[in-house]
Design an enzyme around this catalytic site. Structure first.
Site, mmCIF file in Angstrom:
data_model
loop_
_atom_site.group_PDB
_atom_site.id
_atom_site.type_symbol
_atom_site.label_atom_id
_atom_site.label_comp_id
_atom_site.label_asym_id
_atom_site.label_seq_id
_atom_site.Cartn_x
_atom_site.Cartn_y
_atom_site.Cartn_z
ATOM 1 C CG ASN A 255 -1.785 1.126 1.432
ATOM 2 O OD1 ASN A 255 -1.858 1.986 0.559
ATOM 3 N ND2 ASN A 255 -2.486 1.181 2.564
ATOM 4 C CE LYS B 199 -0.564 2.592 5.447
ATOM 5 N NZ LYS B 199 -0.398 2.524 6.889
ATOM 6 C CG HIS C 78 -6.056 1.267 5.431
ATOM 7 N ND1 HIS C 78 -5.498 2.118 6.366
ATOM 8 C CD2 HIS C 78 -5.111 0.360 5.133
ATOM 9 C CE1 HIS C 78 -4.249 1.723 6.592
ATOM 10 N NE2 HIS C 78 -3.994 0.658 5.857
ATOM 11 C CD GLU D 120 -3.444 -3.264 7.505
ATOM 12 O OE1 GLU D 120 -2.485 -3.499 6.786
ATOM 13 O OE2 GLU D 120 -3.990 -2.155 7.570
ATOM 14 C CB ILE E 139 -0.682 0.741 11.286
ATOM 15 C CG1 ILE E 139 -1.701 -0.372 11.018
ATOM 16 C CG2 ILE E 139 -0.430 1.551 10.015
ATOM 17 C CD1 ILE E 139 -3.057 0.107 10.518
ATOM 18 N N GLY F 141 3.326 -3.474 10.465
ATOM 19 C CA GLY F 141 4.697 -3.688 10.936
ATOM 20 C C GLY F 141 5.480 -4.738 10.157
ATOM 21 C CB ALA G 94 2.301 0.879 3.977
ATOM 22 C CB SER G 95 6.141 2.244 6.743
ATOM 23 O OG SER G 95 5.876 1.210 7.657
HETATM 24 O O1 G3P Z 1 -2.100 -1.012 4.617
HETATM 25 C C1 G3P Z 1 -0.909 -1.388 5.186
HETATM 26 C C2 G3P Z 1 -0.746 -0.931 6.554
HETATM 27 O O2 G3P Z 1 -1.665 -0.164 7.177
HETATM 28 C C3 G3P Z 1 0.389 -1.402 7.332
HETATM 29 O O3 G3P Z 1 1.278 -0.347 7.312
HETATM 30 O O4 G3P Z 1 3.445 0.710 7.496
HETATM 31 O O5 G3P Z 1 2.741 -0.995 9.185
HETATM 32 O O6 G3P Z 1 3.320 -1.708 6.878
HETATM 33 P P1 G3P Z 1 2.783 -0.617 7.743
#
Ligand code: G3P
Length: 224
Positions: free
Chosen positions: A10, A12, A94, A142, A147, A182, A203-204
């Site tokens: 994602n 984002k 989300h 999630e 997150i 995470g 995402a991150s």
């Molecule tokens: O949609 C993916 C998400 O919300 C998780 O984000 O940065 O923890 O991989 P992240």
């Protein structure tokens, strides 16, 4: 519909993955996917959706859909527009774009009719269980507090994943499960698969990585 397992990234609203950079990152994902034979999908921002979907062969998702209606709805992301962009599906609900259950249900039904892949994000066991009854293609687990952090849901809350996998298997066996929050490396991906998931949503870990290609290669190593 989608070859499993899937690593869904994602984008984002990160500036590292918007406009030209969205396309560059999607191309890197495409290369890593092709080189390793592992499905990597991307979810760019709405304004980049059509460009990315046109330029890469990997599955491209929208981050959200507002409505199944069309017409006088200025500023809305419609299911029709997502489909016409060339995207194969969309995230829904989300943690950063919550929706109400009746809206999710209506959109998932219409997505199913249109052969679009729905990924409904959920924040805890009860919500995962309840929303699996809507029968989306995937439920993503999630926990919001994880997150964007450094601890993967697969190590922080493996018991939640196991409970969801078990419950969904009973209630809606055709619904796939993704683990998110995470997730950063191949070890996390491997653990998610061991816990019974069909892939990960992250995402991150990729978007903010100093070397997204290396991170993606590490992530796919959890599958192969
Ligand atoms: O949609 C993916 C998400 O919300 C998780 O984000 O940065 O923890 O991989 P992240």
């Amino acid at each position: 519909m989608l070859s499993l397992p899937v690593i869904l990234v994602n984008f984002k609203s990160y500036p590292e993955a918007s406009g030209r950079r969205a396309l560059e990152l999607a191309k890197v994902a495409e290369e890593v996917s092709e080189e390793n034979g592992v499905t990597i999908a991307v979810a760019p921002q709405m304004v980049d959706l059509s460009l990315v979907a046109r330029e890469v062969k990997i599955p491209v998702f929208s981050q959200h859909i507002d409505t199944v209606m069309t017409g006088s709805l200025t500023g809305s992301t419609t299911l029709t527009a997502v489909k016409d962009s060339g995207a194969v599906g969309s995230l829904l609900n989300h943690a950063e774009k919550r929706m109400i259950a009746s809206q999710i249900e209506e959109i998932v039904e219409e997505m199913n009719r249109n052969q679009l892949i729905s990924v409904v994000c959920t924040n805890n066991f009860r919500v995962s269980k309840a929303l699996s009854l809507i029968e989306p293609t995937f439920i993503a687990i999630e926990p919001p507090e994880l997150i964007g952090g450094d601890i993967s849901v697969t190590s922080a809350k493996p018991e939640v994943i196991t409970r969801v996998v078990k419950a969904v298997d009973k209630l809606a066996p055709d619904v796939g499960i993704l683990a998110g929050a995470g997730v950063k490396n191949g070890k996390d991906v491997k653990r998610a698969l061991e816990l019974g998931c069909d892939g990960v949503l992250l995402a991150s870990g990729v978007v903010k990585s100093d070397d997204p290609r290396r991170t993606l290669e590490d992530l796919v190593s959890g599958v192969i």
